[in-house]
Design an enzyme around this catalytic site. Structure first.
Site, PDB file in Angstrom:
ATOM      1  N   THR A 229      10.338  -7.541 -11.969  1.00 36.59           N
ATOM      2  CA  THR A 229       9.691  -8.822 -12.239  1.00 36.59           C
ATOM      3  C   THR A 229       8.514  -9.044 -11.297  1.00 36.59           C
ATOM      4  OG1 THR A 229      11.781  -9.703 -13.020  1.00 36.59           O
ATOM      5  CG2 THR A 229      10.102 -11.309 -12.427  1.00 36.59           C
TER       6      THR A 229
ATOM      7  N   GLY B 291       0.821  -1.205   0.000  1.00 37.81           N
ATOM      8  CA  GLY B 291       0.000   0.000   0.000  1.00 37.81           C
ATOM      9  C   GLY B 291       0.857   1.258   0.000  1.00 37.81           C
ATOM     10  N   THR B 292       1.939   1.241   0.776  1.00 40.42           N
ATOM     11  CA  THR B 292       2.810   2.412   0.851  1.00 40.42           C
ATOM     12  C   THR B 292       3.383   2.755  -0.518  1.00 40.42           C
ATOM     13  OG1 THR B 292       3.370   1.897   3.135  1.00 40.42           O
ATOM     14  CG2 THR B 292       4.884   3.329   1.956  1.00 40.42           C
TER      15      THR B 292
ATOM     16  N   ASN C 280      -7.805   3.894   9.551  1.00 41.42           N
ATOM     17  CA  ASN C 280      -7.366   2.613  10.111  1.00 41.42           C
ATOM     18  C   ASN C 280      -7.603   2.509  11.610  1.00 41.42           C
ATOM     19  OD1 ASN C 280      -5.368   4.716   9.822  1.00 41.42           O
ATOM     20  ND2 ASN C 280      -3.920   3.323  10.787  1.00 41.42           N
TER      21      ASN C 280
ATOM     22  N   CYS D 101       3.031   4.851  24.051  1.00 39.30           N
ATOM     23  CA  CYS D 101       3.981   3.833  24.445  1.00 39.30           C
ATOM     24  C   CYS D 101       4.022   2.650  23.493  1.00 39.30           C
ATOM     25  CB  CYS D 101       3.661   3.336  25.846  1.00 39.30           C
ATOM     26  SG  CYS D 101       4.341   4.431  27.065  1.00 39.30           S
TER      27      CYS D 101
ATOM     28  N   GLN E 243      -7.918   0.055   3.961  1.00 32.98           N
ATOM     29  CA  GLN E 243      -8.818  -0.476   4.989  1.00 32.98           C
ATOM     30  C   GLN E 243     -10.213  -0.739   4.437  1.00 32.98           C
ATOM     31  OE1 GLN E 243      -7.875  -1.552   7.797  1.00 32.98           O
ATOM     32  NE2 GLN E 243      -5.906  -0.556   8.113  1.00 32.98           N
TER      33      GLN E 243
ATOM     34  N   GLY F  97      -2.635  -6.121  -0.105  1.00 29.15           N
ATOM     35  CA  GLY F  97      -3.078  -7.513  -0.032  1.00 29.15           C
ATOM     36  C   GLY F  97      -3.298  -8.034   1.375  1.00 29.15           C
ATOM     37  N   HIS F  98      -2.361  -7.721   2.273  1.00 30.44           N
ATOM     38  CA  HIS F  98      -2.420  -8.387   3.583  1.00 30.44           C
ATOM     39  C   HIS F  98      -3.555  -7.876   4.468  1.00 30.44           C
ATOM     40  CE1 HIS F  98      -0.519  -5.398   6.394  1.00 30.44           C
ATOM     41  NE2 HIS F  98      -0.221  -4.852   5.241  1.00 30.44           N
TER      42      HIS F  98
END
Lengths: 403, 297
Positions: free
Chosen positions: A238, A73-74, A152, A326, A180, A201-202
């Site tokens: 490729t 995505g990035t 997100n 944190c 998202q 994809g993920h």
């Protein structure tokens, strides 16, 4: 399947078993380079074509050649924004929002150093945009508008179709980071004015390392990676054939399960949310509850800190995520929570639960039982909490030295 | 997620001395709400001998903030307040078998709460000059504020200068872009422009003037000084050979094969160079083998 309850599907998803099965041959017998003429490559090439079609269907795109495979995505986001700047050197302004993903925000901040002008649209307390502000900023100086389809962290949806329409009327390229939203909301790109769209994809049960940039036919484009003729010269390198085949299958499955998102997944999310809100005092849902992804719920637990909540949940095998400083190692709570003006004592305690179709109602009931004792345990340690409620006038009673 | 030691986890899941001490005669409130860490320490101090009889904490914060608070109360219980004031944040981190670099500030917060509480007991006003910035160098846990101030005070102009003065950027080097940005910003205050090709300023160092034997002994002593840091991570270092400016060491225990070994060597090199007041190079055992086998002197 691993044990434990996974409610962090906005971070990443399990690769669907059917998807794994589909991609495995492409690591072994189907190893050919899809660009090759011989039978080894040719077969792979045909499968990539099929995958492109499957993705086209899920997005409702007019042509399969509008699908460009990328690595994530990035990469899709960077390609879209940098292409618009390169193709229109006289336009040096970008419109985006203050709550974008770092994939867009960090790039924009970096571009500002090269004297590009970036307008960050603000959001209200529910995470909604001011459309008047947006309209007033559209001009022929703007190279690209880049707005996320769904946030997100809070799941809040932006009116992408309307914003794309306005952008087109002003003659400005419109990009949306939809990582998202794809697979969770029905899409019909051939009917709207979105020029470019990023997907990953993920986030929809395909593997990590594969993404897509949708590029509407006719939109001026300059590639990020130049080299071979792959993806019609628009993204050299490729092809990641195993993952492309996997993404195709995952998109097909997302399409088949779209009804499930709206009904079953949403029902689980709503049950969890009601269950927790009923059982725990001093907590609230962030974002716009009436206009958000069906799988996401973000609850801010006041007077305690998110990482501590996550560690205790994790001990019980429950996975979620938090907007506290944190958990990320930064000095501020999540920029999304801050943008919505959520007070520090609540922003640090925000927890996101995000579902997938692989969750069950049984898991939801377990989480509803697990959360209240964890919140109580941490509040017992908190200087802002006294017995059954927050200390009165908490800011006066506890005002640490360097706040 | 963070790589918390077993002890940190244990103190987080089963915190000691949680809650306010009844009839406390000392209270210290420190922390920063924007950062998401705040701590109230309450103590019961025996007025006759100034021994801390009871200590309790209330913490709004993450896992390591709660664990650090718990550790602090365990460490100081039974101490006189004079002895307690000698407890450093490193002592708290050591008690917990270490904290990730991003989380060291939790131990700092513990020490500051203690100082604030004791000042409160003595009727003094505790002033804190603490200012913390975003973490820039993860190898040596150096934050933005420290880098900025050091650049300003010493008129630093290059990344190498910054590494020499603060250690930031002396490890894996991935924060060099961030350091360049800070340099550009601070230099712009004086109308100067950051030049990536500038040469680092000379660091004036005393020449050692030691005999060979004295120098070897000094090297040995310097290595002994940093040994506890390595042992805390279950590693160790052994001095093998000194050949002019080349000092060969063998990393053992957890340090051998650790992916941070190069960084660790860098840290040892810096310590030796500072202690000897001369430029030296610390090389791993493998380099000695190479030297011997190639017959080079």
């Amino acid at each position: 399947m691993t044990t434990g309850i996974y409610l962090d599907n906005n971070a990443t998803t399990m690769v669907a078993p059917e998807v794994v099965e589909e991609m495995l041959p492409f690591f072994s017998e189907q190893f050919g380079n899809p660009s090759s003429l011989h039978q080894f490559g040719n077969k792979v090439g045909r499968r990539l074509k099929k995958a492109r079609k499957q993705i086209q269907v899920l997005l409702g795109a007019e042509h399969d050649s509008e699908i460009i495979f990328t690595s994530c995505g990035t990469e899709s986001d960077s390609t879209a924004i940098l292409s618009a700047l390169k193709a229109q050197p006289d336009r040096r302004t970008i419109i985006t929002t203050i709550v974008e993903h770092p994939a867009v925000l960090s790039l924009c901040e970096y571009l500002e150093k090269d004297d590009y002008i970036v307008h960050y649209l603000k959001v209200d307390k529910k995470g909604r945009l001011d459309m008047q502000e947006y309209i007033s900023l559209l001009s022929d100086e703007v190279a690209i508008v880049s707005i996320m389809w769904a946030n997100n962290e809070s799941g809040t949806l932006f009116p992408i179709e309307e914003m794309a329409e306005l952008s087109r009327s002003a003659g400005v390229i419109f990009h949306t980071d939809a990582v998202q939203a794809v697979g969770k909301l029905p899409m019909n790109l051939k009917e709207n004015s979105v020029d470019m769209l990023s997907l990953s994809g993920h986030k929809l049960h395909a593997p990590k390392g594969i993404g897509v940039l949708y590029l509407r036919r006719g939109v001026r484009f300059r590639p990020l990676l130049r080299g071979g003729h792959q993806e019609r010269g628009r993204r050299a390198g490729t092809e990641n054939s195993a993952s492309i085949v996997a993404l195709g299958k995952a998109c097909e499955m997302a399409q088949e399960n779209m009804w499930h998102e709206k009904s079953e997944v949403k029902a689980m999310r709503d049950r969890l949310e009601h269950g927790i809100i009923e059982a725990v005092s001093h907590c609230f849902v962030t974002g716009d509850p009436n206009n958000r992804l069906p799988n996401t719920c973000n609850i801010a637990f006041e007077y305690i800190e998110g990482e501590a909540i996550l560690l205790l949940l994790n001990k019980l095998g429950i996975a979620a995520s938090s907007g506290s400083a944190c958990t990320s190692g930064s000095l501020e709570p999540s920029h999304v929570m801050r943008a919505m003006d959520i007070p520090f004592t609540a922003a640090h305690g925000s927890v996101r639960f995000s579902f997938s179709r692989y969750n069950t109602m049984e898991e939801v009931e377990k989480v509803i039982r697990a959360v209240p004792p964890i919140v109580a345990q941490l509040r017992k340690l908190s200087p802002y909490w006294d017995g059954n409620g927050p200390v009165e006038d908490s800011e006066k009673v506890f005002s640490p030295n360097y706040a | 997620m963070w790589d918390y030691s077993e002890t940190v986890q244990e103190h987080f899941f089963n915190p000691r001395n949680a809650g306010a001490v009844e009839n406390a005669n000392a209270t210290g409130d420190v922390g920063s709400l924007s950062c998401g860490d705040a701590l109230r320490l309450t103590l019961k101090i025996d007025k006759k001998n100034e021994v801390i009889i009871r200590a309790g904490f209330q913490t709004f914060g993450c896992g390591s903030a709660i664990a650090s608070s718990s550790a602090l109360t365990e460490i100081i219980k039974g101490m006189t307040i004079d002895n307690a004031l000698k407890v450093s944040n490193q002592d708290i981190a050591d008690y917990l078998d270490g904290l990730p670099p991003e989380k060291m500030h939790c131990s700092v917060m513990g020490r500051e709460a203690l100082h604030a509480a004791i000042a409160n007991y003595r009727g003094e006003v505790w002033q804190d000059d603490h200012e913390e910035g975003a973490l820039v160098c993860k190898c040596f846990a150096i934050d933005e504020v420290l880098i900025e101030e050091t650049i300003r005070e010493n008129a630093l102009k290059t990344v190498e200068d910054v590494s020499n003065f603060t250690k930031a950027g002396g490890g894996c080097s991935s924060c060099h872009e961030g350091i360049e940005n800070i340099l550009a910003r601070v230099m712009a205050e004086n109308g100067e422009k950051f030049d990536p090709n500038a040469v680092a300023g000379e660091i004036v160092k005393p020449t050692s003037g030691l005999t060979n034997i004295q120098r070897m002994k000094r090297i040995d002593a310097l290595i002994d000084e940093i040994r506890p840091n390595l042992q805390r991570d279950h590693g160790d270092v052994e001095l093998l050979e000194v050949d002019g400016k080349n000092i060969y060491v063998k990393m053992t225990g957890a340090c051998s094969g650790c992916h941070m070994a190069t960084t660790t060597l860098g840290g040892i090199q810096q310590h030796l160079a500072e202690g000897l007041g001369e430029f030296i190079q610390v090389l791993p055992a493998e380099a000695l083998v190479q030297r011997t086998s190639s017959g080079a002197q």
